[in-house]
Design an enzyme around this catalytic site. Structure first.
Site, PDB file in Angstrom:
ATOM      1  N   ASP A 290      -7.318  -2.553   8.257  1.00 16.74           N
ATOM      2  CA  ASP A 290      -5.948  -2.038   8.219  1.00 16.74           C
ATOM      3  C   ASP A 290      -5.275  -2.450   9.515  1.00 16.74           C
ATOM      4  O   ASP A 290      -5.623  -1.978  10.597  1.00 16.74           O
ATOM      5  CB  ASP A 290      -5.952  -0.515   8.093  1.00 16.74           C
ATOM      6  CG  ASP A 290      -6.516  -0.050   6.763  1.00 16.74           C
ATOM      7  OD1 ASP A 290      -6.421  -0.819   5.789  1.00 16.74           O
ATOM      8  OD2 ASP A 290      -7.057   1.060   6.701  1.00 16.74           O
ATOM      9  N   ASP A 448      -2.875   3.510  -5.167  1.00 20.25           N
ATOM     10  CA  ASP A 448      -3.082   4.614  -4.215  1.00 20.25           C
ATOM     11  C   ASP A 448      -2.805   5.953  -4.902  1.00 20.25           C
ATOM     12  O   ASP A 448      -1.718   6.524  -4.760  1.00 20.25           O
ATOM     13  CB  ASP A 448      -2.152   4.474  -3.005  1.00 20.25           C
ATOM     14  CG  ASP A 448      -2.413   3.220  -2.206  1.00 20.25           C
ATOM     15  OD1 ASP A 448      -3.585   2.816  -2.118  1.00 20.25           O
ATOM     16  OD2 ASP A 448      -1.457   2.636  -1.659  1.00 20.25           O
TER      17      ASP A 448
END
Length: 593
Positions: A290, A448
């Site tokens: 990330d 998500d």
């Protein structure tokens, strides 16, 4: 609803143009603008003057002629060739093919579109003549398939007609996951110098179409691979070689194959593995980074809990777990099967303005020879000056910088909602645009969701499942609400409905996260992963929640997930990638070692 569009092998925007060389490490990314890279496409050509200088300077026996007709990520092939110490001369005209000492053809895209370009530019006939003269040739992926007589992809379409046979699509009607993505084993059927040492090792495949062995082409076939059926994984006759897999993405074993072709007098043999020999498609272990700018403006790798990436301290700073290029290189050495970058800054104001992220891809692809995925901000947008950019242009910049796949998040949710509402494919969504040009296998949809507990599956119009662990009020069921904008906004669509919709719109793979499990280290959400992986026929990557090696074996034993992804436990060195793979082997789960 319409049927899903034909899945392609690898993707491309078909233009005959050599790609530019990798940027010099001394160049400053801040001094250049992304706009010229997108607008005047002629800037992607090398000038004739520069090309002639490079050609003159290169020693003939260290020069490789590369046929790059403007495809997706050919940068990786270039980097692999240069990594092995060879120079590259790009094909500018048909005569360059006939004058080549050795020719590499990394075919990318759809069969019909590739043949159209080759025929229009006179390259098809030059290729036939070159091969018929038994000159050193290496085709990769579509570069193998085009040698056959025809393909059913958007066809039938005639190929180069060098090898008897037809290219057909994998049959997914019996539950086979298509595209065929991942590390699979090959079986050598005849001696071939470039394949020395490959048997017993996994190599990387990514394709939806394949050629089958037959009595008519048996003299050409040098290896086969089993996926549903035994298909042709490589051909070899005289100086003519071609492989269905991607050696430039197959790690050390792939580099040895390229080296054997480029320098046959010094053919190398990869050491036999001390681990069990490869026998089938392996489960993949993926390292995710990330990436975002910290408060000082530096690109860092960060990880949070349930999508919160800031330390719970008085300073409240963005966590800094290292530099992305160095970490990606280390993961490659540690045995990661793929490396995924998620730019969680998201290019909110100007997607292509984040040149450091593009530089991360370029530098990483110079030394990391496994697939690279990048996500974040891939969408249509208009800048402050009113200039419109399509998601295809944004994705193209990623591919040119070294990405093999792009991951689409929020934009895919909006596209799926509209599609489910109207039942119409407009062809204008980011998902449809990119998969049409670069192929389904180049497009990952990142989902998500968060758990929403209900007392009964009849309480909600979305698909609900009976959960392993009851909710806070004893609820036995839950549906998984999809979110956008990094989990900050819930949408009226479930993970099950979203997954099925994006498969029809052209996604080739699903990255399945879970906000509830993110950063908790308590294991993957098995209920969610089983729900989605059973609903689609494309590969599903399990993500969020891994804390110990047993979580990886659990997800592979209890669901049909093709891969498992982790971030924090790898960054913090709590669980080494090799430990995960050793554990999976002990559990009888095939992995690449």
């Amino acid at each position: 609803m319409e049927a899903a569009p034909p899945q392609r092998l690898c993707g491309s925007a078909f233009r005959l143009r050599p790609s530019p060389p990798p940027p010099s490490s001394s160049s400053s990314s801040s001094s250049s603008s992304p706009l010229p890279r997108l607008l005047p496409r002629k800037l992607h050509f090398r000038s004739k003057k520069r090309f002639s200088v490079l050609a003159a300077a290169a020693s003939a026996d260290r020069t490789v002629t590369l046929l790059d007709y403007g495809a997706g990520n050919v940068r990786s092939v270039r980097n692999a060739i240069r990594y092995l110490g060879f120079d590259i001369r790009d094909v500018q005209k048909p005569e360059d093919i006939l004058n080549a000492d050795r020719l590499v053809f990394p075919g990318v895209g759809a069969f019909a579109a590739a043949m159209e370009v080759l025929n229009q530019n006179g390259m098809a006939e030059a290729l036939r003549m070159y091969v018929e003269k038994d000159r050193p040739f290496l085709g990769i992926c579509l570069g193998l398939q085009l040698l056959f007589e025809s393909s059913e992809e958007n066809g039938p379409v005639e190929g180069l007609g060098v090898i008897p046979g037809r290219v057909t699509r994998f049959d997914s009607s019996n539950g086979l996951i298509v595209p065929h993505i991942g590390w699979n084993a090959v079986q050598i059927t005849k001696e071939s110098g470039i394949l020395n040492g490959i048997e017993g090792h996994h190599v990387y495949f990514v394709h939806s179409y394949h050629a089958m062995p037959s009595d008519a082409n048996k003299d050409w076939v040098s290896s086969i691979c089993n996926y549903g059926d035994s298909f042709i994984s490589s051909i070899s006759r005289g100086n003519i070689h071609a492989v269905q897999f991607h050696p430039e993405k197959s790690g050390a074993i792939g580099l040895s194959i390229l080296k054997n072709f480029l320098n046959p007098s010094h053919s190398s043999t990869t050491k036999a593995s001390a681990h069990p020999k490869a026998s089938k498609l392996a489960k993949r272990v993926i390292a995710c980074l990330d990436v975002r700018a910290n408060d000082k403006g530096d690109l860092v790798v960060t990880k949070g809990d349930q999508y919160d990436v800031r330390d719970q301290t008085d300073e409240n700073e963005v966590r800094n777990l290292g530099k992305p290029v160095e970490l990606a290189s280390q993961y490659y050495k540690d045995g990661a099967d793929e490396v995924s970058f998620l730019n969680i800054t998201g290019f909110r104001d100007f997607p292509l303005g984040d040149l450091p992220m593009l530089q991360v891809l370029r530098y990483t692809s110079e030394n990391v020879f496994v697939p690279l995925t990048v996500g974040g901000g891939i969408r249509d947008f208009t800048d402050a000056n009113g200039r419109y950019y399509s998601s295809l242009e944004v994705a193209s910049e990623y591919f040119r910088s070294g990405a093999d796949k792009v991951s689409i998040g929020s934009d895919a949710v909006y596209a799926a909602e509209e599609y489910l509402k109207t039942g119409v494919k407009t062809g204008k969504t980011s998902l449809e645009q990119i998969s049409r040009v670069y192929g389904n296998q180049a497009v990952v949809v990142s989902i998500d969701p968060r758990r929403v507990y209900v007392k009964s599956p009849n309480d909600i119009k979305f698909k609900a499942v009976k959960v392993t662990k009851p909710g806070p009020l004893g609820e036995e069921y839950a549906w998984y609400q999809c979110t956008v904008n990094g989990g900050r906004e819930g949408r009226p669509i479930g993970a099950y409905e979203l997954a099925k919709a994006v498969e029809e719109l052209g996604a080739g793979e699903i990255l399945l996260n879970c906000i509830d499990c993110d950063g908790q280290g308590q294991g993957f959400d098995i209920d969610l992963i089983k729900l989605v992986s059973d609903a689609v026929t494309i590969p599903v990557i399990a993500s969020s929640g891994a804390g110990v090696v047993e979580h990886f074996s659990e997800v592979f034993q209890k669901t049909s997930a093709s891969a498992a992804l982790a971030a924090g436990i790898f960054h913090r060195k709590e669980v080494p990638i090799l430990s995960v793979k050793d554990h999976l082997l002990r559990e009888g789960i095939e992995v690449r070692m």
